[in-house]
Design a protein around this motif. Structure first.
Motif, PDB file in Angstrom:
ATOM      1  N   TYR A   9       0.644  -1.199  -0.005  1.00 45.35           N
ATOM      2  CA  TYR A   9      -0.128  -0.029  -0.020  1.00 45.35           C
ATOM      3  C   TYR A   9       0.765   1.287   0.024  1.00 45.35           C
ATOM      4  CZ  TYR A   9      -2.825   3.545   2.199  1.00 45.35           C
ATOM      5  OH  TYR A   9      -3.626   4.847   2.575  1.00 45.35           O
ATOM      6  N   ASP A  13       1.468  -0.028  -4.910  1.00 46.69           N
ATOM      7  CA  ASP A  13       0.978  -1.240  -5.605  1.00 46.69           C
ATOM      8  C   ASP A  13      -0.489  -1.747  -4.898  1.00 46.69           C
ATOM      9  OD1 ASP A  13       0.829  -3.681  -6.971  1.00 46.69           O
ATOM     10  OD2 ASP A  13       2.890  -4.148  -6.725  1.00 46.69           O
ATOM     11  N   ASN A  14      -1.524  -0.996  -5.178  1.00 46.57           N
ATOM     12  CA  ASN A  14      -2.818  -1.087  -4.520  1.00 46.57           C
ATOM     13  C   ASN A  14      -3.331  -2.727  -4.994  1.00 46.57           C
ATOM     14  OD1 ASN A  14      -2.631   1.353  -3.489  1.00 46.57           O
ATOM     15  ND2 ASN A  14      -3.531   2.339  -5.146  1.00 46.57           N
ATOM     16  N   ASN A  15      -3.256  -3.052  -5.999  1.00 46.71           N
ATOM     17  CA  ASN A  15      -3.836  -4.305  -6.430  1.00 46.71           C
ATOM     18  C   ASN A  15      -3.279  -5.526  -5.697  1.00 46.71           C
ATOM     19  OD1 ASN A  15      -5.732  -3.039  -8.254  1.00 46.71           O
ATOM     20  ND2 ASN A  15      -3.952  -3.330  -9.977  1.00 46.71           N
ATOM     21  N   LYS A  16      -1.877  -5.295  -5.595  1.00 52.05           N
ATOM     22  CA  LYS A  16      -1.067  -6.536  -5.014  1.00 52.05           C
ATOM     23  C   LYS A  16      -1.782  -6.601  -3.502  1.00 52.05           C
ATOM     24  CE  LYS A  16       3.325  -8.972  -4.989  1.00 52.05           C
ATOM     25  NZ  LYS A  16       4.641  -8.968  -5.401  1.00 52.05           N
ATOM     26  N   LEU A  18      -4.165  -5.140  -2.026  1.00 48.76           N
ATOM     27  CA  LEU A  18      -5.724  -5.747  -1.805  1.00 48.76           C
ATOM     28  C   LEU A  18      -5.737  -7.463  -2.090  1.00 48.76           C
ATOM     29  CD1 LEU A  18      -7.741  -3.222  -4.005  1.00 48.76           C
ATOM     30  CD2 LEU A  18      -8.011  -3.891  -1.571  1.00 48.76           C
ATOM     31  N   ARG A  19      -4.843  -8.015  -2.895  1.00 50.14           N
ATOM     32  CA  ARG A  19      -5.030  -9.472  -3.057  1.00 50.14           C
ATOM     33  C   ARG A  19      -4.347 -10.030  -1.607  1.00 50.14           C
ATOM     34  NH1 ARG A  19      -2.869  -8.263  -8.274  1.00 50.14           N
ATOM     35  NH2 ARG A  19      -0.604  -9.254  -7.476  1.00 50.14           N
ATOM     36  N   TYR A  43      -9.393   1.180  -1.256  1.00 50.25           N
ATOM     37  CA  TYR A  43     -10.517   1.353  -2.261  1.00 50.25           C
ATOM     38  C   TYR A  43     -10.855   3.029  -2.291  1.00 50.25           C
ATOM     39  CZ  TYR A  43     -11.871  -3.381  -2.357  1.00 50.25           C
ATOM     40  OH  TYR A  43     -11.698  -4.921  -2.579  1.00 50.25           O
ATOM     41  N   ASN A  46      -8.396   4.552  -4.595  1.00 47.79           N
ATOM     42  CA  ASN A  46      -8.695   4.105  -6.042  1.00 47.79           C
ATOM     43  C   ASN A  46     -10.027   4.811  -6.441  1.00 47.79           C
ATOM     44  OD1 ASN A  46      -6.610   2.431  -6.229  1.00 47.79           O
ATOM     45  ND2 ASN A  46      -7.724   0.477  -5.928  1.00 47.79           N
TER      46      ASN A  46
END
Length: 218
Positions: A9, A13-16, A18-19, A43, A46
């Motif tokens: 975060y 690298d928000n996608n990683k 979140l996963r 979120y 984003n």
């Protein structure tokens, strides 16, 4: 887990992030509140306020005092123009031991939206006195006090050179004062940070117009 998600975060690298956070959630996990709270911040970062609201509400049901949860719920209310509701969450967040400056800035912003400028200005001033990294506080003081505008705008960009709002308003002040050469330099800084900001093009056109008027006089 939470710390690894937080690491990504911070690296944007928000996608990683979140996963990792989503995979760590389980029915009997005592850290679910932390996981959901950080997910809510991602979120919101984003611009997905619907999902942010969903996970922030879950986090709030686990823990009523988590600062990230409170900030998220406040941000969601603020985004929906529910300023009194936002105020409630930001006040609770401002009582936390961490990230207090961010919470107080949001609190001041909300008071300003409620036209309580006396309280908002008081909070901005207190932040500026106690936190010399609070560039947004200096910026807001500048906007609210014409006599201190220039000096406080300069302080805001000195603390954070990537703060485009500060550079844009500095260019505005320079145009108003007739210092067109300095205005041009400030606008160049703003363009370097974000070339898509419409305010850059507005003040650039205003600057060109002023320069043309000056050339005609000469």
């Amino acid at each position: 887990d939470y710390h690894l998600g937080y690491y990504y975060y911070l690296r944007d690298d928000n996608n990683k992030a979140l996963r990792i956070l989503q995979s760590a959630i389980s029915k009997n996990n005592s850290r679910n509140a932390l996981l959901y709270s950080l997910m809510s911040r991602i979120y919101i970062k984003n611009g997905d306020f619907e999902r942010a609201n969903s996970v922030a509400t879950k986090a709030y049901n686990y823990n009523l005092s988590n600062i990230n949860t409170l900030l998220s719920l406040g941000d969601i209310a603020y985004e929906n123009n529910k300023y009194k509701q936002a105020l409630k969450y930001y006040k609770k967040a401002a009582q936390s031991r961490s990230n207090v400056t961010e919470a107080k800035l949001k609190l001041a912003d909300t008071y300003a939206k409620l036209n309580n400028t006396k309280t908002s200005n008081s909070i901005y001033s207190k932040i500026a006195k106690t936190d010399n990294t609070a560039y947004k506080a200096y910026y807001q003081i500048a906007l609210n006090d014409p006599n201190a505008e220039l000096s406080y705008l300069k302080k805001s960009v000195a603390i954070n050179p990537n703060f485009k709002d500060g550079w844009i308003d500095l260019s505005r002040v320079m145009i108003e004062n007739g210092n067109l050469a300095q205005a041009k330099k400030y606008l160049e800084n703003a363009y370097y940070i974000d070339e898509s900001d419409f305010r850059y093009y507005y003040y650039q056109s205003l600057l060109i117009k002023k320069m043309e008027e000056l050339n005609k006089i000469k």
